[in-house]
Structure formats: structure tokens, C-alpha cells
Design an enzyme around this catalytic site. Structure first.
Site, PDB file in Angstrom:
ATOM      1  CB  SER A 174      -0.937   0.009   1.205  1.00  0.00           C
ATOM      2  OG  SER A 174      -0.209  -0.043   2.408  1.00  0.00           O
ATOM      3  CG  HIS A 202      -3.726  -0.885  -2.106  1.00  0.00           C
ATOM      4  ND1 HIS A 202      -4.184   0.410  -2.082  1.00  0.00           N
ATOM      5  CD2 HIS A 202      -3.516  -1.238  -0.817  1.00  0.00           C
ATOM      6  CE1 HIS A 202      -4.221   0.835  -0.830  1.00  0.00           C
ATOM      7  NE2 HIS A 202      -3.818  -0.145  -0.040  1.00  0.00           N
ATOM      8  CE  LYS A 233      -7.425  -0.176   0.503  1.00  0.00           C
ATOM      9  NZ  LYS A 233      -7.869   0.860   1.443  1.00  0.00           N
TER      10      LYS A 233
HETATM   11  N1  PMP Z   1      -5.234  -3.816   3.524  1.00  0.00           N
HETATM   12  C1  PMP Z   1      -4.487  -2.850   2.974  1.00  0.00           C
HETATM   13  C2  PMP Z   1      -3.229  -3.235   2.275  1.00  0.00           C
HETATM   14  C3  PMP Z   1      -4.893  -1.515   3.043  1.00  0.00           C
HETATM   15  O1  PMP Z   1      -4.138  -0.552   2.494  1.00  0.00           O
HETATM   16  C4  PMP Z   1      -6.109  -1.194   3.712  1.00  0.00           C
HETATM   17  C5  PMP Z   1      -6.645   0.234   3.823  1.00  0.00           C
HETATM   18  N2  PMP Z   1      -5.837   1.242   3.577  1.00  0.00           N
HETATM   19  C6  PMP Z   1      -6.844  -2.234   4.281  1.00  0.00           C
HETATM   20  C7  PMP Z   1      -6.383  -3.526   4.159  1.00  0.00           C
HETATM   21  C8  PMP Z   1      -8.119  -1.959   5.005  1.00  0.00           C
HETATM   22  O2  PMP Z   1      -9.154  -1.761   4.106  1.00  0.00           O
HETATM   23  P1  PMP Z   1     -10.410  -0.817   4.463  1.00  0.00           P
HETATM   24  O3  PMP Z   1      -9.947   0.582   4.277  1.00  0.00           O
HETATM   25  O4  PMP Z   1     -11.442  -1.246   3.491  1.00  0.00           O
HETATM   26  O5  PMP Z   1     -10.802  -1.090   5.874  1.00  0.00           O
END
Ligand code: PMP
Length: 381
Positions: A174, A202, A233
Site C-alpha cells: 500500500s 490495492h 478502493k
Molecule cells: N489492507 C491494505 C493493504 C490496506 O491498504 C487497507 C486500507 N488502507 C486495508 C487492508 C483496510 O481496508 P479498508 O480501508 O477497506 O478497511
């Protein structure tokens, strides 16, 4: 000491270190965002990779509230249909929805890695995966980012001491935008009888011929036991899901606390995601536009061409204060590019994180690159 003085001292300390964060009320529209003071900027900070987040989906028959957790009254025909569609999308026997990606990641790891198991986890994994490890009764070993040799050595030395071993990684990281060495991880997992659990947060909707993610792009979906995705996302909505064998999904439904003890996703979100998922499967035009913008940015920044392109492009700066300065200069020039600082990234690796969207225009991307160059030229080397 006055009431909560310890908390305010810590906040002051964060401020001095350039690490204080504040909520800013912003107005988002397609690729624009305001800076919190009424100035409109081109937004390069959202995870809205396909440009769906600000597009309304009208389905007045879908309720707002799901009324309870999934096992009580929160699971409707719409939820069931979306779960089935996601299983088809992911090419797995089953899938189940979660209120957020965070709940899916933390819950799946905490529940599936049982007492007597070992989790071998990438050092740059997202907080939701780390929190899952912390909640799990399994032992955890962290491996240096992407280091398959370390994983193999760990398996060779420790496989025999554990019941099941899980290799835990994001597919697209991420904050770095790079891709995990998933084919090599599959190979060592198969050699030593370990299982892979991959967070495609992502990559869902972005990579792979039908948009299912990196595992699809690499042709290894059948080799990865558990895949986690988000609807927050590229799908432009909210929520998470786990796709796996039916027995794994049934186990989560019975044992996973972040699924059992939280109100299920809103039916109106479920209706919107169902529609988006169909669009993504039927039509690759948004994915194609995104790839064009990513390629353009790489060419303008003279970056090495990568085999699989991701929409996250970090620019490593180093210190918190310098990264904040760069972000502020970009704001003056009309762009929102967030400064990512510890604890989100390791100490000394603060960075600008550019997120591209299918809706960015060629001109917006070109102007961003010109502005980055202008700032770099203004700085003492
Ligand atoms: N996994 C990764 C790699 C993320 O970047 C994120 C959120 N930034 C999440 C899980 C969590 O997802 P959510 O925002 O839908 O709670």
C-alpha cells in the site's frame, strides 16, 4: 498533573517531530479535492483507482441499514448474491463479506491462524494484517520485505514444529506500490506444505485480465488458499471480503469475531458494489485508462518499466519535516499529494504517495510531473 496531561504531552511531542495528524474536512469531486480552506486541488491522494468513489449509484430499493450482524438479521439476498458474485470473480468456492477491509484482514488472520500454527509475515504488511497477527494465538515471524530466501530458510528450520504455516503478504504494497514475489512464495509454500494468505486490497478491480488482482494476473489463484479484497478502493465503496474454499468461509462465519460481532455492510453499499463489480468484469475501459496514466507517469519520471503496473507511486523523501514541505509546496502549485510518515512507514522513509486514477487526465499527470521537477530544482542538492 492535570487531567489527560500525558495525552497532550504526547501530542505536543508528535507535533515537534512533524508527525501530528489532524482530520481535515474536505470536499471530493472526481479528481478534485479542496485543501480544507476552500482552494481546489487536483487530487493525487485517494485510493479511488477507477474513479468510482464520487459517482452516485442510485438504487432506492436498497435500505441504508443492515439492522444487525450477518448471523442475526444483517444478511439479505443482496449480501448473498454479492458474496456469490465475488466467489465467481475470484474463482473460489465461496466468499464472505465484512464491514471493512480492516475487519476482513484482521479477522481472517486472527481466526485462521490457530494455536499451534506459525505466521510468516512480510515486514511491510498493512496494520490490519499486523493486528490480525497480534490477535491470533499463532506464533509470528516477520521476514524482511519480499525476502523469499528468508521465508524458505524459516520454513526449512521450523516447519516441523508447527501444525499449519501461513505465509502472509499484501499483493500490491500500500505504501510502496511494489508487488510481492507471489510466484516464488507459492513455490516455497508448496515445497514445505505451507498456505498463502494474500491481501489484494490495492489490486482488487485494478490488476488481472478481469480485475480480480495480482494472483489472477500471475495465473496463481488456485495456489493461494485465502485471498482478501476490499470494496473501499477501486470499487469505490466500502467493505471487505474473503474468498476461499467453502470450509474456510464456513469456519470464518462460525469463529471470526470481526464478522460475527459487527453490523453487516449496508444493503445500499452492497447494491452499489454489485453493480460496480459487474461493470469491472464486463468492461476494462477504466482499467485501460488507469494503465495509460501509470505508464505516462513512469515515462515522465524516467522510471524502470515494471512488468505489472500499480497505481501507487511513492517518492521517497526521508524526513517527516521535508516530506511535509514537499507536500505543502505541491499544495501551493495546485496538487494534493499526501505526506506519508511513521508509523505508517518505517522511520526515515517518509514519502509522498501519488495515487493515480482512471479519471486523471493526461494534462493533470503531466502538470504534476512538471511541478515535482520545479520543486526538486528549487532545492539544494
Ligand atoms: N489492507 C491494505 C493493504 C490496506 O491498504 C487497507 C486500507 N488502507 C486495508 C487492508 C483496510 O481496508 P479498508 O480501508 O477497506 O478497511
Amino acid at each position: 498533573m492535570t487531567r489527560f496531561e500525558d495525552l497532550s504531552n504526547e501530542l505536543e511531542m508528535l507535533g515537534r517531530a512533524g508527525r501530528l495528524r489532524q482530520l481535515v474536512a474536505r470536499r471530493l469531486e472526481a479528481t478534485s479535492i479542496d485543501d480544507g480552506h476552500g482552494k481546489t486541488l487536483v487530487n493525487f491522494g485517494s485510493n479511488d483507482y477507477l474513479g468510482y468513489a464520487t459517482e452516485p449509484v442510485v438504487d432506492s430499493s436498497a435500505a441504508i441499514g443492515s439492522s444487525a450482524s450477518a448471523l442475526v438479521t444483517g444478511w439479505s439476498d443482496r449480501h448473498e448474491q454479492l458474496a456469490q458474485n465475488l466467489a465467481t470473480f475470484e474463482s473460489t468456492q465461496a466468499a464472505v463479506l465484512f464491514p471493512s477491509g480492516y475487519a476482513a484482514c484482521s479477522g481472517a488472520v486472527a481466526t485462521l491462524a490457530r494455536p499451534g500454527d506459525l505466521i510468516i509475515s512480510d515486514a511491510l504488511n498493512h496494520a490490519s494484517l499486523i493486528d490480525g497477527c497480534r490477535l491470533s494465538a499463532a506464533k509470528r515471524i516477520v521476514y524482511p520485505h519480499g525476502d523469499v530466501n528468508f521465508v524458505e530458510d524459516t520454513l526449512r528450520d521450523h516447519r516441523g514444529q508447527f501444525n499449519r504455516v501461513w505465509l502472509l503478504t499484501e499483493s500490491v504494497f500500500s505504501m510502496d506500490g511494489d508487488i510481492a514475489p507471489l510466484v516464488d512464495l507459492c513455490e516455497v509454500a508448496e515445497k514445505y506444505g505451507a498456505e498463502l494468505m494474500v491481501d489484494e486490497a490495492h489490486a482488487t478491480g485494478v490488476l488481472g485480465p478481469t480485475g480480480s488482482g495480482v494472483c489472477e494476473a500471475l495465473g496463481i489463484r488456485h495456489r493461494v488458499a485465502v485471498r482478501i479484497g476490499t470494496m473501499s478502493k477501486a470499487l469505490g465503496a466500502q467493505g471487505g471480503f474473503v474468498a476461499a474454499d467453502q470450509v474456510v468461509v464456513d469456519y470464518l462465519v462460525n469463529r471470526c469475531r470481526s464478522l460475527i460481532y459487527s453490523t453487516m455492510l449496508s444493503p445500499s453499499i452492497v447494491a452499489a458494489v454489485t453493480k460496480r463489480l459487474q461493470e469491472i468484469r464486463d468492461n476494462s475501459s477504466r482499467r485501460d485508462s488507469l494503465i495509460q496514466r501509470i505508464t505516462q507517469l513512469h515515462v515522465l519520471r524516467k522510471a524502470e518499466p515494471a512488468k505489472l503496473l500499480t497505481p501507487i507511486i511513492p517518492i521517497l523523501i526521508g524526513s517527516c519535516h521535508q516530506t511535509l514541505d514537499w507536500s505543502a509546496r505541491l499544495r501551493e502549485l495546485g496538487f494534493f499529494v499526501p505526506a506519508i510518515r511513521p508509523p505508517t512507514v518505517p522511520e526515515g522513509t517518509s514519502r509522498l504517495r501519488i495515487s493515480l486514477s482512471a479519471c486523471h487526465t493526461e494534462e493533470q499527470v503531466a502538470n504534476l510531473c512538471t511541478s515535482l521537477q520545479t520543486i526538486a530544482d528549487d532545492r539544494p542538492s
